[in-house]
Design a protein around this motif. Structure first.
Motif, PDB file in Angstrom:
ATOM      1  N   TRP A  87      40.598  53.471  29.905  1.00 15.26           N
ATOM      2  CA  TRP A  87      41.325  52.209  29.998  1.00 15.26           C
ATOM      3  C   TRP A  87      41.816  51.900  31.409  1.00 15.26           C
ATOM      4  N   ARG A  88      41.678  52.862  32.320  1.00  9.98           N
ATOM      5  CA  ARG A  88      42.096  52.611  33.700  1.00  9.98           C
ATOM      6  C   ARG A  88      41.177  51.630  34.405  1.00  9.98           C
ATOM      7  N   ALA A  89      40.018  51.339  33.829  1.00  7.48           N
ATOM      8  CA  ALA A  89      39.156  50.262  34.325  1.00  7.48           C
ATOM      9  C   ALA A  89      38.976  49.274  33.178  1.00  7.48           C
ATOM     10  N   PRO A  90      40.039  48.543  32.818  1.00 10.42           N
ATOM     11  CA  PRO A  90      40.019  47.742  31.583  1.00 10.42           C
ATOM     12  C   PRO A  90      38.959  46.650  31.581  1.00 10.42           C
ATOM     13  N   GLY A  91      38.745  46.020  32.720  1.00  8.62           N
ATOM     14  CA  GLY A  91      37.745  44.954  32.768  1.00  8.62           C
ATOM     15  C   GLY A  91      36.341  45.485  32.498  1.00  8.62           C
ATOM     16  N   MET A  92      36.029  46.616  33.129  1.00  9.66           N
ATOM     17  CA  MET A  92      34.706  47.202  32.928  1.00  9.66           C
ATOM     18  C   MET A  92      34.531  47.649  31.471  1.00  9.66           C
ATOM     19  N   LEU A  93      35.562  48.272  30.897  1.00 13.37           N
ATOM     20  CA  LEU A  93      35.471  48.758  29.527  1.00 13.37           C
ATOM     21  C   LEU A  93      35.301  47.600  28.553  1.00 13.37           C
ATOM     22  N   ALA A  94      36.109  46.558  28.727  1.00 14.65           N
ATOM     23  CA  ALA A  94      35.997  45.401  27.840  1.00 14.65           C
ATOM     24  C   ALA A  94      34.635  44.723  27.997  1.00 14.65           C
TER      25      ALA A  94
END
Length: 728
Positions: A87-94
Motif C-alpha cells: 500500500w506504500r505505492a497506492p496509485g500503482m496498486l490500485a
C-alpha cells in the motif's frame, strides 16, 4: 476459411497473457513499466523494483494453488502483505488491480470474445462473476492471480523504498512462505490426481486390422454431466448403439494442447513436452500416431484451430480460423473435415468441434446457452455422419466420440480437474464396438493412441501408454450390457387422497427395460389415501402413525433392498412431480451411468415456486455441494430420485423428519455421487407442504452436520486404503 500466419502467431502471443504462469511474470512488469512514466511507481531505483518483482513472480509462478489450495495462497498473501506493505505505492496498486479487472472482464470477456466469437457487448455483466469463481490455471483465475500480483508489487515496493539489507530478507521470507505452502499443496494435490496407465510393452506387436477407417470426433471441453442433461439425439445414438467407457480421465493439466498431445502420442505431458496451451517450444518430443501411420503407408489428419499446430507443426493439421461466430465455427470445422475426407481419404481423421468449449468460456457451462450450443453441434455431427455414410466411408469404419477434457465452473474453466472436468465422455461405435454396452473402471485419454493403432493394425507410438479402448479386445467380464430387471416405485404419502390416484396412474408399467412395481408408504394418513392406492394397484405399507417423511422413505428403500430390486425410483405423492418423467431418472441407472439420480427442478421447468423457497433451495444446494468437495448441486431438496441396487445398499437416512440432504451425504460418503437430470415441477394445488422453515432448520441442520462428518471420515478412510494402480 483457414487460419492464417497472423492468426497462428497472434494465438501464441495471446497465450502469454491467457495462461496463468506467464501472466504472473509478465503482468507485474507491465504494471511497473506503465507506473514509472505516470509517477505512480514507488520512489527509488526502478531496476531494483523490477528485479525484485521479477524474482518474486518467477517463484510464485512456479507454484500453482489448485482448487481449495488457493486458501493457503491467501494465508501466505496476508502474511506477505504485512511484510511487504504494497500500500506504500497506492496509485500503482490500485492501477494494477483495476488493470486486472479491465483486462479480464472488459478486454478478454467482452472485446476479445466479441471480435473473435460474436459474444454480446454486454458480456461483462456476466463475465465478472465467472472470473470470481474460475478455478483453472489461466490468468482469469482471480483467486490465484490477485494475491500473486499484490505480493509481486509489494516486493517491488519494498526493494525500491528500503535498503537492500532490510528488503532482501523481507522479500525472501515472503517468497519462501509462498514456495513452502505451494510445494506442500502441490504434493498433496498430485496424490489425488488420477494415475496414468502403464507404458505399453516395447515388444507389443499389432494385431489384425479391425477397421478400414477411424473417425475421432472430439467435442472440445464437453462437460459430461451437462451432455447427459442435453437433448443431443445424434451423439446419444452413438453412445446407445456403441460402447460407452465411463471412467476415461483427461491428462493433467487438462488443457486443449496438453490433452490432444497426449491423445495422439499416448504419452504423458512430461514425456511429450506440452504442459499448457502456451508452448515455447513447437512440436511434441515423441512419436505420434501420424508418424506410425506414415510408416505403415497410411495417412492421419487432424482438423482443428491454430492451437493444434503447436504440438503438430509438420503438416498433419488442417486449420480453420477461430475468428468467427460461435454458432458458425463448428460448421466450418465439419466442412473442412468433409473436404479432407473427399480429397485425401485418410485412414484416420480427428475432427475437433470447438463451439461448446467456446460458449462455456464466454457464457459459462451452467448457462442455458451451453446446452443450446451443444444441441446445435449435435445436429452438425448428424450431418457429418450422414455425409460419411453417403460417401460409403462408414463401411467397416469405427467412429469414436470423446472430449479432450471437460469444462467446469467459472469461465468454462479446465485444467485442475475441478467439477465437470472429469471423467470425459467416450464412446466407440462401429467396428470393434459392442452395441449397447458399457465399460467401467478408470481409463485415460492417453489410450486413444493405442486404440487407433489397434483398430488400424499398426504399431502404437513408441511412448504410448495403456491398452486399447476397444470393447472386442477387453478381458472377459469388462464389457457390461445395459441394466434390465425389476424396479420399485416408492411413493410416501400422508393425507394425499386428492392427488395420490393421479400420481399412481401416471407411473409407467415399464421404463428403460425395467418392470415397475408400486409401493405406497402410508405415513399415518387419516383420509382415504391408503384405499385409493390399493384400488390403483399399489401395495401399501402402513406406518400406523405419522413418523415423518424420512422414516417413510427409509421404509420404502428397505423394501426395495430386501426384495432385491434392481432399481428404485421415489417421488412425492402431492402431484408436484410428473410421474411420466420416471424414464428420465431410470435411464442413467439402466445405462450404468449413475447409481443415484436426482431430478432437478432448477435444470427443468418450475411453475409456481415462490421466490423465497427458490432462494433457500439454491443457498442450501450450494452449501451441500461445498460440503461434498465443491461439486455443483442445483436441487438438494428434490422429491424425485432414483437408486441403483448399489445405492440401495448404501442408502442411510439417520432421522425421521426429512431425508433430502442427509441421504445425499450418506451416499457421497459411500463413494456414490449424485447425477442431476432436468425435470418439471408444478406447485401443488391442494394441501400444504410439511416444511416450516424454523422447525426444518432446527431439525435438519444438526443431522446434516453429523452426516457430513461421518461421510467425510468414510471417504478419507476409503482413500487411505486405496492403492494407486500406477504412478504419474
Amino acid at each position: 476459411m483457414h487460419a492464417g500466419l497472423f492468426e497462428i502467431w497472434a494465438a501464441r502471443l495471446w497465450n502469454v497473457f491467457n495462461e496463468g504462469r506467464p501472466f504472473s511474470v509478465v503482468y507485474p512488469q507491465l504494471v511497473l513499466a506503465c507506473a514509472l512514466p505516470l509517477g505512480l511507481a514507488p520512489d527509488g531505483p526502478y531496476v531494483a523494483a523490477s528485479g525484485a518483482a521479477l524474482v518474486f513472480s518467477l517463484v510464485s509462478a512456479r507454484y500453482q494453488f489448485p482448487l481449495r489450495g488457493r486458501a493457503l495462497l491467501w494465508l501466505a498473501a496476508i502474511a506477505g502483505v504485512a511484510l511487504l506493505k504494497p500500500w506504500r505505492a497506492p496509485g500503482m496498486l490500485a492501477g494494477a488491480l483495476g488493470g486486472y479487472v479491465f483486462f479480464t472482464v472488459v478486454v478478454w470477456g467482452t472485446v476479445y470474445y466479441r471480435l473473435r466469437t460474436g459474444a454480446p457487448w454486454t458480456n461483462f455483466l456476466r463475465f465478472w462473476r465467472l472470473v470470481l469463481t474460475n478455478s483453472d490455471p489461466t490468468s482469469g483465475n482471480a483467486l490465484e492471480q490477485v494475491p500473486k500480483l499484490v505480493l509481486a508489487l509489494g516486493a517491488a515496493t519494498t526493494a525500491a523504498l528500503e535498503p537492500a539489507a532490510v528488503a532482501g530478507p523481507r522479500i525472501g521470507l515472503a517468497a519462501v512462505l509462498v514456495a513452502a505452502l505451494g510445494a506442500f499443496w502441490q504434493r498433496r494435490f498430485e496424490r489425488r490426481l488420477p494415475p496414468y496407465p502403464e507404458r505399453m510393452a516395447a515388444s507389443a506387436t499389432p494385431g489384425s486390422r479391425l477397421a478400414e477407417r477411424v473417425y475421432v470426433i472430439v467435442v472440445d471441453g464437453l462437460n459430461r454431466e451437462r451432455f447427459w442433461q442435453a437433448h443431443a439425439p445424434h451423439l446419444d445414438q452413438l453412445f446407445r448403439s456403441g460402447t460407452e467407457y465411463l471412467g476415461v480421465e483427461p491428462a493433467y493439466p487438462a488443457r486443449t494442447v496438453v490433452c490432444f498431445s497426449s491423445m495422439l502420442t499416448g504419452a504423458t505431458p512430461a514425456e511429450h513436452g506440452m504442459r499448457s496451451n502456451f508452448a515455447p517450444r513447437l512440436g511434441v518430443r515423441c512419436e505420434s500416431l501420424f508418424d506410425t501411420l506414415e510408416r505403415a503407408g497410411m495417412r492421419g489428419r487432424l482438423v482443428g484451430i491454430a492451437h493444434l499446430l503447436d504440438p503438430f507443426p509438420g503438416g498433419e493439421v488442417s486449420t480453420v480460423t477461430s475468428v468467427q461466430a460461435t454458432a458458425a465455427i463448428d460448421r466450418s470445422l465439419v466442412a473442412e473435415g468433409l473436404r479432407v475426407v473427399r480429397e485425401e481419404d485418410p485412414e484416420l481423421l480427428v475432427l475437433q468441434l470447438l463451439a461448446t468449449d467456446q460458449i462455456g468460456h464466454v457464457r459459462g457451462v451452467r448457462n442455458r446457452e451451453y446446452l443450446e450450443q451443444l444441441e446445435r453441434s449435435d445436429a452438425l455431427v448428424g450431418e457429418f455422419l450422414a455425409q460419411l455414410a453417403a460417401l460409403g466411408k462408414l463401411d467397416r469404419a469405427t467412429v469414436i466420440v470423446m472430449a479432450d477434457h471437460g469444462q467446469g465452473r467459472g469461465i468454462g474453466g479446465h485444467g485442475h480437474l475441478d467439477w465437470g472436468e472429469r471423467p470425459v465422455p467416450f464412446a466407440i461405435w462401429g467396428r470393434g464396438a459392442v452395441p449397447g454396452a458399457v465399460v467401467r473402471g478408470q481409463r485415460s485419454v492417453l489410450e486413444l493412441a493405442a486404440t487407433v493403432a489397434a483398430l488400424l493394425g499398426v504399431p502404437a507410438p513408441n511412448a504410448a501408454r495403456g491398452r486399447p479402448l476397444v470393447p472386442q479386445l477387453e478381458p472377459p467380464g469388462a464389457v457390461e450390457p445395459s441394466l434390465r430387471g425389476r424396479a420399485l416405485a416408492v411413493v410416501p404419502a400422508r393425507n394425499e387422497e386428492t392427488t395420490i390416484g393421479a400420481v399412481l396412474a401416471a407411473v409407467p408399467k415399464r421404463a428403460c427395460g425395467f418392470e415397475l412395481d408400486l409401493l405406497v408408504v402410508d405415513d399415518g394418513s387419516t383420509d382415504a389415501t391408503a384405499r385409493i392406492a390399493r384400488e390403483a394397484g399399489a401395495r401399501v405399507l402402513a406406518h400406523g402413525r405419522g413418523r415423518g417423511l424420512g422414516a417413510a422413505l427409509r421404509s420404502g428403500l428397505a423394501v426395495a433392498r430386501d426384495e432385491d430390486y434392481d432399481a428404485c425410483v421415489y417421488l412425492d405423492a402431492d402431484g408436484e412431480y410428473d410421474a411420466r418423467e420416471i424414464p428420465r431418472l431410470l435411464d442413467p441407472i439402466a445405462r450404468r451411468r449413475a447409481d443415484y439420480v436426482v431430478g432437478s427442478r432448477f435444470l427443468g421447468r418450475r411453475e409456481g415456486m415462490t421466490w423465497h423457497r427458490a432462494l433457500t433451495n439454491r443457498i442450501g444446494s450450494a452449501v451441500l455441494g461445498s460440503l461434498m468437495g465443491g461439486r455443483v448441486v442445483t436441487d438438494g431438496q428434490s422429491g424425485f430420485r432414483a437408486f441403483s441396487k448399489r445405492a440401495l445398499q448404501a442408502a442411510r437416512i439417520r432421522h425421521d423428519y426429512n431425508y433430502a440432504q442427509v441421504l445425499t451425504l450418506a451416499l457421497w460418503g459411500a463413494g456414490i455421487e449424485p447425477l442431476e437430470v432436468p425435470i418439471g415441477w408444478r406447485r401443488r394445488s391442494t394441501g400444504r407442504s410439511f416444511v416450516r422453515y424454523p422447525e426444518y432448520l432446527a431439525r435438519v441442520l444438526p443431522a446434516v452436520w453429523r452426516e457430513w462428518r461421518s461421510s467425510l471420515a468414510a471417504r478419507k478412510a476409503a482413500r487411505a486404503s486405496a492403492q494407486p494402480s500406477a504412478s504419474r
